[in-house]
Design a protein around this motif. Sequence first.
Motif, PDB file in Angstrom:
ATOM      1  N   GLN A 152      56.775  52.815  28.137  1.00 35.57           N
ATOM      2  CA  GLN A 152      55.595  52.275  27.440  1.00 35.57           C
ATOM      3  C   GLN A 152      55.062  51.034  28.156  1.00 35.57           C
ATOM      4  OE1 GLN A 152      57.393  51.803  23.573  1.00 35.57           O
ATOM      5  NE2 GLN A 152      56.438  53.674  22.767  1.00 35.57           N
ATOM      6  N   LEU A 153      55.969  50.195  28.651  1.00 32.95           N
ATOM      7  CA  LEU A 153      55.545  48.999  29.394  1.00 32.95           C
ATOM      8  C   LEU A 153      54.798  49.391  30.667  1.00 32.95           C
ATOM      9  CD1 LEU A 153      55.567  45.953  29.919  1.00 32.95           C
ATOM     10  CD2 LEU A 153      57.814  46.230  30.981  1.00 32.95           C
ATOM     11  N   LEU A 154      55.329  50.386  31.394  1.00 34.65           N
ATOM     12  CA  LEU A 154      54.676  50.850  32.622  1.00 34.65           C
ATOM     13  C   LEU A 154      53.287  51.405  32.343  1.00 34.65           C
ATOM     14  CD1 LEU A 154      54.929  51.344  35.659  1.00 34.65           C
ATOM     15  CD2 LEU A 154      55.968  53.555  35.145  1.00 34.65           C
ATOM     16  N   ALA A 155      53.160  52.143  31.236  1.00 34.16           N
ATOM     17  CA  ALA A 155      51.864  52.711  30.877  1.00 34.16           C
ATOM     18  C   ALA A 155      50.854  51.616  30.549  1.00 34.16           C
ATOM     19  CB  ALA A 155      52.025  53.651  29.680  1.00 34.16           C
ATOM     20  N   VAL A 156      51.289  50.565  29.873  1.00 36.27           N
ATOM     21  CA  VAL A 156      50.382  49.455  29.529  1.00 36.27           C
ATOM     22  C   VAL A 156      49.919  48.737  30.794  1.00 36.27           C
ATOM     23  CG1 VAL A 156      50.249  47.200  28.398  1.00 36.27           C
ATOM     24  CG2 VAL A 156      51.301  49.128  27.211  1.00 36.27           C
ATOM     25  N   LEU A 157      50.862  48.487  31.737  1.00 33.04           N
ATOM     26  CA  LEU A 157      50.492  47.802  32.978  1.00 33.04           C
ATOM     27  C   LEU A 157      49.511  48.644  33.800  1.00 33.04           C
ATOM     28  CD1 LEU A 157      53.973  46.353  34.077  1.00 33.04           C
ATOM     29  CD2 LEU A 157      52.036  45.116  33.062  1.00 33.04           C
ATOM     30  N   LEU A 158      49.756  49.957  33.853  1.00 34.27           N
ATOM     31  CA  LEU A 158      48.850  50.839  34.575  1.00 34.27           C
ATOM     32  C   LEU A 158      47.464  50.842  33.951  1.00 34.27           C
ATOM     33  CD1 LEU A 158      48.419  52.897  36.811  1.00 34.27           C
ATOM     34  CD2 LEU A 158      49.229  54.684  35.264  1.00 34.27           C
ATOM     35  N   GLY A 159      47.417  50.838  32.621  1.00 32.82           N
ATOM     36  CA  GLY A 159      46.123  50.798  31.932  1.00 32.82           C
ATOM     37  C   GLY A 159      45.364  49.521  32.237  1.00 32.82           C
ATOM     38  N   LEU A 160      46.075  48.375  32.274  1.00 39.03           N
ATOM     39  CA  LEU A 160      45.419  47.094  32.591  1.00 39.03           C
ATOM     40  C   LEU A 160      44.862  47.111  34.010  1.00 39.03           C
ATOM     41  CD1 LEU A 160      47.947  44.568  30.986  1.00 39.03           C
ATOM     42  CD2 LEU A 160      45.636  45.143  30.171  1.00 39.03           C
ATOM     43  N   PHE A 161      45.603  47.714  34.953  1.00 40.22           N
ATOM     44  CA  PHE A 161      45.129  47.799  36.330  1.00 40.22           C
ATOM     45  C   PHE A 161      43.852  48.618  36.426  1.00 40.22           C
ATOM     46  CE2 PHE A 161      44.984  50.241  40.282  1.00 40.22           C
ATOM     47  CZ  PHE A 161      44.878  49.205  41.201  1.00 40.22           C
ATOM     48  N   LEU A 162      43.841  49.763  35.726  1.00 36.92           N
ATOM     49  CA  LEU A 162      42.660  50.627  35.778  1.00 36.92           C
ATOM     50  C   LEU A 162      41.450  49.949  35.158  1.00 36.92           C
ATOM     51  CD1 LEU A 162      44.265  54.084  34.890  1.00 36.92           C
ATOM     52  CD2 LEU A 162      43.470  53.291  37.116  1.00 36.92           C
ATOM     53  N   VAL A 163      41.659  49.237  34.046  1.00 37.34           N
ATOM     54  CA  VAL A 163      40.545  48.517  33.408  1.00 37.34           C
ATOM     55  C   VAL A 163      40.002  47.445  34.340  1.00 37.34           C
ATOM     56  CG1 VAL A 163      39.940  46.961  31.521  1.00 37.34           C
ATOM     57  CG2 VAL A 163      41.274  49.011  31.047  1.00 37.34           C
ATOM     58  N   THR A 164      40.915  46.715  35.005  1.00 36.19           N
ATOM     59  CA  THR A 164      40.476  45.664  35.950  1.00 36.19           C
ATOM     60  C   THR A 164      39.694  46.262  37.119  1.00 36.19           C
ATOM     61  OG1 THR A 164      42.435  44.362  35.392  1.00 36.19           O
ATOM     62  CG2 THR A 164      41.261  43.769  37.415  1.00 36.19           C
ATOM     63  N   PHE A 165      40.201  47.372  37.668  1.00 38.92           N
ATOM     64  CA  PHE A 165      39.518  48.020  38.800  1.00 38.92           C
ATOM     65  C   PHE A 165      38.133  48.521  38.392  1.00 38.92           C
ATOM     66  CE2 PHE A 165      38.485  51.737  41.362  1.00 38.92           C
ATOM     67  CZ  PHE A 165      38.639  51.215  42.632  1.00 38.92           C
ATOM     68  N   ALA A 166      38.054  49.145  37.196  1.00 33.53           N
ATOM     69  CA  ALA A 166      36.760  49.655  36.736  1.00 33.53           C
ATOM     70  C   ALA A 166      35.762  48.518  36.516  1.00 33.53           C
ATOM     71  CB  ALA A 166      36.949  50.458  35.453  1.00 33.53           C
ATOM     72  N   GLY A 167      36.253  47.426  35.969  1.00 33.13           N
ATOM     73  CA  GLY A 167      35.364  46.281  35.757  1.00 33.13           C
ATOM     74  C   GLY A 167      34.849  45.717  37.060  1.00 33.13           C
ATOM     75  N   PHE A 168      35.729  45.642  38.085  1.00 35.42           N
ATOM     76  CA  PHE A 168      35.288  45.138  39.386  1.00 35.42           C
ATOM     77  C   PHE A 168      34.233  46.053  39.997  1.00 35.42           C
ATOM     78  CE2 PHE A 168      35.670  45.153  44.004  1.00 35.42           C
ATOM     79  CZ  PHE A 168      35.485  43.802  44.287  1.00 35.42           C
ATOM     80  N   ALA A 169      34.472  47.378  39.883  1.00 29.68           N
ATOM     81  CA  ALA A 169      33.524  48.330  40.467  1.00 29.68           C
ATOM     82  C   ALA A 169      32.166  48.289  39.772  1.00 29.68           C
ATOM     83  CB  ALA A 169      34.102  49.750  40.398  1.00 29.68           C
ATOM     84  N   ILE A 170      32.167  48.060  38.448  1.00 29.76           N
ATOM     85  CA  ILE A 170      30.915  48.070  37.690  1.00 29.76           C
ATOM     86  C   ILE A 170      30.133  46.779  37.871  1.00 29.76           C
ATOM     87  CG2 ILE A 170      29.935  48.142  35.355  1.00 29.76           C
ATOM     88  CD1 ILE A 170      32.257  49.999  34.606  1.00 29.76           C
ATOM     89  N   PHE A 171      30.828  45.670  37.820  1.00 32.48           N
ATOM     90  CA  PHE A 171      30.120  44.383  37.819  1.00 32.48           C
ATOM     91  C   PHE A 171      30.088  43.693  39.173  1.00 32.48           C
ATOM     92  CE2 PHE A 171      31.819  44.973  33.492  1.00 32.48           C
ATOM     93  CZ  PHE A 171      30.625  44.995  32.786  1.00 32.48           C
ATOM     94  N   ASN A 172      30.675  44.303  40.198  1.00 30.41           N
ATOM     95  CA  ASN A 172      30.620  43.707  41.528  1.00 30.41           C
ATOM     96  C   ASN A 172      29.177  43.654  42.027  1.00 30.41           C
ATOM     97  OD1 ASN A 172      31.316  42.725  44.035  1.00 30.41           O
ATOM     98  ND2 ASN A 172      31.648  44.770  44.900  1.00 30.41           N
ATOM     99  N   LYS A 173      28.784  42.575  42.632  1.00 36.28           N
ATOM    100  CA  LYS A 173      27.405  42.394  43.088  1.00 36.28           C
ATOM    101  C   LYS A 173      27.143  43.059  44.431  1.00 36.28           C
ATOM    102  CE  LYS A 173      26.669  38.036  40.638  1.00 36.28           C
ATOM    103  NZ  LYS A 173      26.299  36.619  40.764  1.00 36.28           N
ATOM    104  N   ASP A 174      28.167  43.532  45.110  1.00 41.76           N
ATOM    105  CA  ASP A 174      27.979  44.181  46.409  1.00 41.76           C
ATOM    106  C   ASP A 174      27.644  45.645  46.199  1.00 41.76           C
ATOM    107  OD1 ASP A 174      27.962  45.082  48.939  1.00 41.76           O
ATOM    108  OD2 ASP A 174      30.078  44.664  49.384  1.00 41.76           O
ATOM    109  N   PRO A 175      26.390  46.105  46.398  1.00 42.17           N
ATOM    110  CA  PRO A 175      26.017  47.487  46.126  1.00 42.17           C
ATOM    111  C   PRO A 175      26.653  48.486  47.080  1.00 42.17           C
ATOM    112  CG  PRO A 175      24.231  46.378  47.256  1.00 42.17           C
ATOM    113  CD  PRO A 175      25.261  45.326  46.941  1.00 42.17           C
ATOM    114  N   LEU A 176      27.117  48.017  48.249  1.00 42.64           N
ATOM    115  CA  LEU A 176      27.710  48.926  49.211  1.00 42.64           C
ATOM    116  C   LEU A 176      29.212  49.035  49.051  1.00 42.64           C
ATOM    117  CD1 LEU A 176      25.697  47.949  52.402  1.00 42.64           C
ATOM    118  CD2 LEU A 176      25.266  49.784  50.768  1.00 42.64           C
ATOM    119  N   GLY A 177      29.742  48.343  48.038  1.00 39.79           N
ATOM    120  CA  GLY A 177      31.154  48.482  47.744  1.00 39.79           C
ATOM    121  C   GLY A 177      32.059  48.042  48.878  1.00 39.79           C
ATOM    122  N   GLY A 178      31.642  47.015  49.611  1.00 40.48           N
ATOM    123  CA  GLY A 178      32.471  46.540  50.692  1.00 40.48           C
ATOM    124  C   GLY A 178      32.316  47.299  51.984  1.00 40.48           C
TER     125      GLY A 178
END
Length: 403
Positions: A31-57
């Motif tokens: 359960q702990l591993l699943a929670v950590l994985l979920g937090l990582f995915l949420v962080t990654f999705a937020g970076f991809a959505i709100f990142n100001k670089d339209p070319l994604g690096g």
Amino acid sequence: MTETADDLSAPLGQDKPRRKRRLRLPFTAMQLLAVLLGLFLVTFAGFAIFNKDPLGGEPMTRIAIREPKATDEKPAASDTRHESKQDTKEAPKQAAPGEQKTVTMIDGSTGARRDVVIGAGDAADKGEAASAPPPVMAGIDPKLLEKSRYGMIPVVAGDLKPFNVYAADADRAKAAKMPVVAIVIGGLGVGAAKTTDAIMKLPPAVTLAFTPYGADPGKLAERARAQRHEIFLQIPMEPYDFPDNDPGPQTLLTSLSPDQNMDRLYWHLSRMQGYAGLANFMGARFIATEPAMQPIIREAAKRGLGFFDDGSSPRSIAPQAASSASMPFGKGDIAIDVVPTPTEIDRALTKLESTARERGVAVGTASALPVSIERVSAWTKTLGDRGILLVPLTTAMLKSKSS
């Protein structure tokens, strides 16, 4: 006896030490591993959505280009006297003032193109238009060039045509009286070593065909012309098994409009200078599709070029199209190194001789494999003794047209 009685009368388990209770977490490791994985995915999705670089690096490179000024100080004698001979020999030449080059930058996400002028000197820094023309290779007639969005491309100037001006020297009077063969070595420009071998080891009468790819195909083409080789430019065209078999970037495709293919053609034409004509690079489907091929032939004819069909497509419409456009045309008769062994190459060359005796003209094609270069070079040394003349491709094309 008393101690024994006490032991027997005591309730079971009274004297045994009590076990310590283990600390239990309110969740499991999974359960702990699943929670950590979920937090990582949420962080990654937020970076991809709100990142100001339209070319994604998307990788970018910034290059500062400085034009040397006349006022730049030269190094003192004491600073230069210890330079090695190698350093002095290999020092790059400075660009002449006013010389410029245009580089096309393509946006990786939108496909938008933007032309960037480099090497324009002080005039570019001040926003002034540079008046000096782009550099031209040695032996190239500037009158036979015009500027396109990609660079300089061939053009007719009065009675002057690139096909005639850049055709290699040949004894055409002698060629008209005896059987002739032409050899076209294709696929050059990619791989400096094999291209250099073809340039230096084959006789000047062998025609060299360059693809538009490679780090600097123009420089290799210039070297070939310096060795008196005639050169043709190969245009990548769509084969039947495209895209599994992809000739390369900017390939002419039957699915594109004539304007789109023409834009791609101009890109190819600008990659080098001094060629007498065009040739297909692969392209069995394209060269057999009349609506796609006709505009290319007309454009080549309008620019004073010849066209060479390597003979790989039995359904090619190039002969009829070239005849309609009244342009010099040639077609390959035998592919010399389909089986790249000395025995099979020699057999193909013998067949080429027989074809020349029967028709008066024969054209063989080959790649720049070491075995191909070695066998062709040896074969040409004794060809004249057998009553056959080796000529450049342009000479063979003109003889075919007149016969």
